[in-house]
Design a protein around this motif. Structure first.
Motif, PDB file in Angstrom:
ATOM      1  N   LYS A  96       0.831  -1.207   0.000  1.00  0.00           N
ATOM      2  CA  LYS A  96       0.000   0.000   0.000  1.00  0.00           C
ATOM      3  C   LYS A  96       0.861   1.250   0.000  1.00  0.00           C
ATOM      4  O   LYS A  96       0.616   2.201  -0.767  1.00  0.00           O
ATOM      5  N   GLU A  97       1.891   1.253   0.821  1.00  0.00           N
ATOM      6  CA  GLU A  97       2.797   2.402   0.876  1.00  0.00           C
ATOM      7  C   GLU A  97       3.477   2.624  -0.471  1.00  0.00           C
ATOM      8  O   GLU A  97       3.672   3.756  -0.921  1.00  0.00           O
ATOM      9  N   LEU A  98       3.843   1.549  -1.121  1.00  0.00           N
ATOM     10  CA  LEU A  98       4.511   1.633  -2.414  1.00  0.00           C
ATOM     11  C   LEU A  98       3.597   2.276  -3.462  1.00  0.00           C
ATOM     12  O   LEU A  98       4.007   3.158  -4.235  1.00  0.00           O
ATOM     13  N   LEU A  99       2.333   1.838  -3.509  1.00  0.00           N
ATOM     14  CA  LEU A  99       1.396   2.362  -4.494  1.00  0.00           C
ATOM     15  C   LEU A  99       1.018   3.815  -4.213  1.00  0.00           C
ATOM     16  O   LEU A  99       0.778   4.592  -5.139  1.00  0.00           O
ATOM     17  N   GLU A 100       0.981   4.175  -2.953  1.00  0.00           N
ATOM     18  CA  GLU A 100       0.576   5.534  -2.593  1.00  0.00           C
ATOM     19  C   GLU A 100       1.605   6.576  -3.034  1.00  0.00           C
ATOM     20  O   GLU A 100       1.248   7.724  -3.304  1.00  0.00           O
ATOM     21  N   VAL A 101       2.868   6.187  -3.115  1.00  0.00           N
ATOM     22  CA  VAL A 101       3.909   7.158  -3.472  1.00  0.00           C
ATOM     23  C   VAL A 101       4.502   6.899  -4.856  1.00  0.00           C
ATOM     24  O   VAL A 101       5.425   7.610  -5.269  1.00  0.00           O
ATOM     25  N   ASP A 102       3.985   5.920  -5.559  1.00  0.00           N
ATOM     26  CA  ASP A 102       4.519   5.585  -6.890  1.00  0.00           C
ATOM     27  C   ASP A 102       4.054   6.617  -7.913  1.00  0.00           C
ATOM     28  O   ASP A 102       2.857   6.718  -8.210  1.00  0.00           O
ATOM     29  N   PRO A 103       4.960   7.401  -8.524  1.00  0.00           N
ATOM     30  CA  PRO A 103       4.557   8.408  -9.508  1.00  0.00           C
ATOM     31  C   PRO A 103       4.145   7.809 -10.848  1.00  0.00           C
ATOM     32  O   PRO A 103       3.650   8.522 -11.720  1.00  0.00           O
ATOM     33  N   ASN A 104       4.344   6.508 -11.025  1.00  0.00           N
ATOM     34  CA  ASN A 104       4.024   5.867 -12.303  1.00  0.00           C
ATOM     35  C   ASN A 104       2.561   5.454 -12.411  1.00  0.00           C
ATOM     36  O   ASN A 104       2.104   5.110 -13.501  1.00  0.00           O
ATOM     37  N   VAL A 105       1.828   5.466 -11.298  1.00  0.00           N
ATOM     38  CA  VAL A 105       0.433   5.033 -11.317  1.00  0.00           C
ATOM     39  C   VAL A 105      -0.486   6.249 -11.247  1.00  0.00           C
ATOM     40  O   VAL A 105      -0.129   7.287 -10.678  1.00  0.00           O
ATOM     41  N   PRO A 106      -1.687   6.150 -11.820  1.00  0.00           N
ATOM     42  CA  PRO A 106      -2.623   7.277 -11.800  1.00  0.00           C
ATOM     43  C   PRO A 106      -3.293   7.454 -10.443  1.00  0.00           C
ATOM     44  O   PRO A 106      -3.191   6.595  -9.556  1.00  0.00           O
ATOM     45  N   GLN A 107      -3.992   8.549 -10.312  1.00  0.00           N
ATOM     46  CA  GLN A 107      -4.701   8.852  -9.067  1.00  0.00           C
ATOM     47  C   GLN A 107      -5.742   7.787  -8.754  1.00  0.00           C
ATOM     48  O   GLN A 107      -6.056   7.533  -7.591  1.00  0.00           O
ATOM     49  N   LEU A 108      -6.253   7.143  -9.783  1.00  0.00           N
ATOM     50  CA  LEU A 108      -7.233   6.075  -9.592  1.00  0.00           C
ATOM     51  C   LEU A 108      -6.710   5.008  -8.645  1.00  0.00           C
ATOM     52  O   LEU A 108      -7.436   4.490  -7.796  1.00  0.00           O
ATOM     53  N   VAL A 109      -5.437   4.674  -8.765  1.00  0.00           N
ATOM     54  CA  VAL A 109      -4.840   3.642  -7.919  1.00  0.00           C
ATOM     55  C   VAL A 109      -4.712   4.138  -6.485  1.00  0.00           C
ATOM     56  O   VAL A 109      -5.049   3.425  -5.525  1.00  0.00           O
ATOM     57  N   ARG A 110      -4.234   5.355  -6.338  1.00  0.00           N
ATOM     58  CA  ARG A 110      -4.074   5.888  -4.976  1.00  0.00           C
ATOM     59  C   ARG A 110      -5.421   6.010  -4.269  1.00  0.00           C
ATOM     60  O   ARG A 110      -5.528   5.789  -3.067  1.00  0.00           O
ATOM     61  N   ASP A 111      -6.455   6.360  -5.029  1.00  0.00           N
ATOM     62  CA  ASP A 111      -7.796   6.427  -4.437  1.00  0.00           C
ATOM     63  C   ASP A 111      -8.278   5.049  -4.017  1.00  0.00           C
ATOM     64  O   ASP A 111      -8.943   4.886  -2.986  1.00  0.00           O
ATOM     65  N   ALA A 112      -7.949   4.031  -4.817  1.00  0.00           N
ATOM     66  CA  ALA A 112      -8.443   2.679  -4.543  1.00  0.00           C
ATOM     67  C   ALA A 112      -7.802   2.088  -3.299  1.00  0.00           C
ATOM     68  O   ALA A 112      -8.462   1.364  -2.542  1.00  0.00           O
ATOM     69  N   VAL A 113      -6.517   2.378  -3.056  1.00  0.00           N
ATOM     70  CA  VAL A 113      -5.841   1.742  -1.918  1.00  0.00           C
ATOM     71  C   VAL A 113      -6.156   2.452  -0.597  1.00  0.00           C
ATOM     72  O   VAL A 113      -5.737   1.971   0.461  1.00  0.00           O
ATOM     73  N   ARG A 114      -6.888   3.553  -0.666  1.00  0.00           N
ATOM     74  CA  ARG A 114      -7.299   4.205   0.576  1.00  0.00           C
ATOM     75  C   ARG A 114      -8.219   3.306   1.394  1.00  0.00           C
ATOM     76  O   ARG A 114      -8.320   3.435   2.609  1.00  0.00           O
ATOM     77  N   ASP A 115      -8.914   2.398   0.726  1.00  0.00           N
ATOM     78  CA  ASP A 115      -9.831   1.483   1.412  1.00  0.00           C
ATOM     79  C   ASP A 115      -9.109   0.273   2.004  1.00  0.00           C
ATOM     80  O   ASP A 115      -9.762  -0.642   2.512  1.00  0.00           O
ATOM     81  N   CYS A 116      -7.788   0.240   1.892  1.00  0.00           N
ATOM     82  CA  CYS A 116      -7.029  -0.917   2.379  1.00  0.00           C
ATOM     83  C   CYS A 116      -6.367  -0.600   3.725  1.00  0.00           C
ATOM     84  O   CYS A 116      -5.842   0.498   3.915  1.00  0.00           O
ATOM     85  N   PRO A 117      -6.414  -1.533   4.656  1.00  0.00           N
ATOM     86  CA  PRO A 117      -7.145  -2.803   4.577  1.00  0.00           C
ATOM     87  C   PRO A 117      -8.623  -2.589   4.850  1.00  0.00           C
ATOM     88  O   PRO A 117      -9.010  -1.581   5.428  1.00  0.00           O
TER      89      PRO A 117
END
Length: 237
Positions: A96-117
């Motif tokens: 989750k931490e990796l996806l939240e700060v990864d500049p290669n992924v769109p905002q859609l991904v960062r929004d989706a992992v907010r529900d995790c866990p």
């Protein structure tokens, strides 16, 4: 006066007939041989040039759908700042931490992992496999996004103490995969059959080993690195 013996000539007419036929055939052959010269066939019909394509909109370039952008030397993923790989390797870094700060992924991904866990979290359990043949495991992440009806599969590799993606692949919801040796094979199934793409390490990123080829299964059309996707209606129902 003595009478000469009478001689019959029944066979002579046949001999004459065969001789006449032979002479006729010889004459006809000579006539054919003598008729091999050029003839004037009249005016030749006009020659039409072959048909060629004529595009209606020659300056128009259709937009590429999400996922059709190929990976390769021209596609450089950015290293993730603020994340360091320690002695424990990629297994020590929370996905989750990796996806939240990864500049290669769109905002859609960062929004989706907010529900995790949580029950609404679309992250699958991380998988670690050696996809480069160097003896170290890469991190394979899968994120299902039901709202957009898409699945993201992303592969991370450690480069010393830094980490960056070596594959970002968007596909239909439910996209899955398996490994064959060091190759990664992604697959999705729809009404049109099973679509697969095999990825192989090229020293920089994972690229399609047999681009758009058919080997029993058909190539996954929406595999590869992708720009920011947007929600869309499914076409495989």
């Amino acid at each position: 006066m003595p009478r000469l013996p009478h001689t019959h000539h029944r066979g002579r007419p046949r001999q004459v007939t065969l001789a006449a036929l032979a002479v006729g055939v010889a004459v006809s052959l000579v006539g054919c041989a003598a008729d091999t010269g050029a003839r004037d066939g009249g005016v030749a019909p006009p020659v039409s040039p072959p048909a060629s394509s004529s595009p209606l909109w020659p300056q128009y370039a259709p937009p590429a759908p999400p996922g059709d952008e190929p990976t390769g030397p021209d596609r450089q993923y950015l290293s993730i700042k603020g994340v360091q790989v320690g002695a424990g390797g990629l297994k020590r870094i929370p996905v989750k931490e990796l996806l939240e700060v990864d500049p290669n992924v769109p905002q859609l991904v960062r929004d989706a992992v907010r529900d995790c866990p949580g029950s609404a979290c679309g992250l699958r359990a991380p998988v670690y496999r050696d996809l480069t043949g160097d003896g170290r495991d890469e991190l394979i992440v899968a994120l299902d996004e039901p709202k957009a009806e898409l699945t993201l599969i992303q592969v991370y590799r450690a480069f010393g103490t830094t980490v960056r993606p070596v594959l970002i692949s968007w596909g239909p919801l439910g996209l899955t995969g398996e490994t064959f040796g060091h190759d990664l094979v992604l697959a999705s199934t729809g009404n049109d059959g099973r679509f697969t793409t095999r990825y192989r390490w090229d020293g920089n990123v994972l690229t399609a080993a047999v681009p758009q080829g058919q080997t029993g299964d058909r190539a996954q059309p929406a595999a590869g690195s992708s720009p920011s996707p947007s929600p869309r209606n499914r076409t495989d129902r």
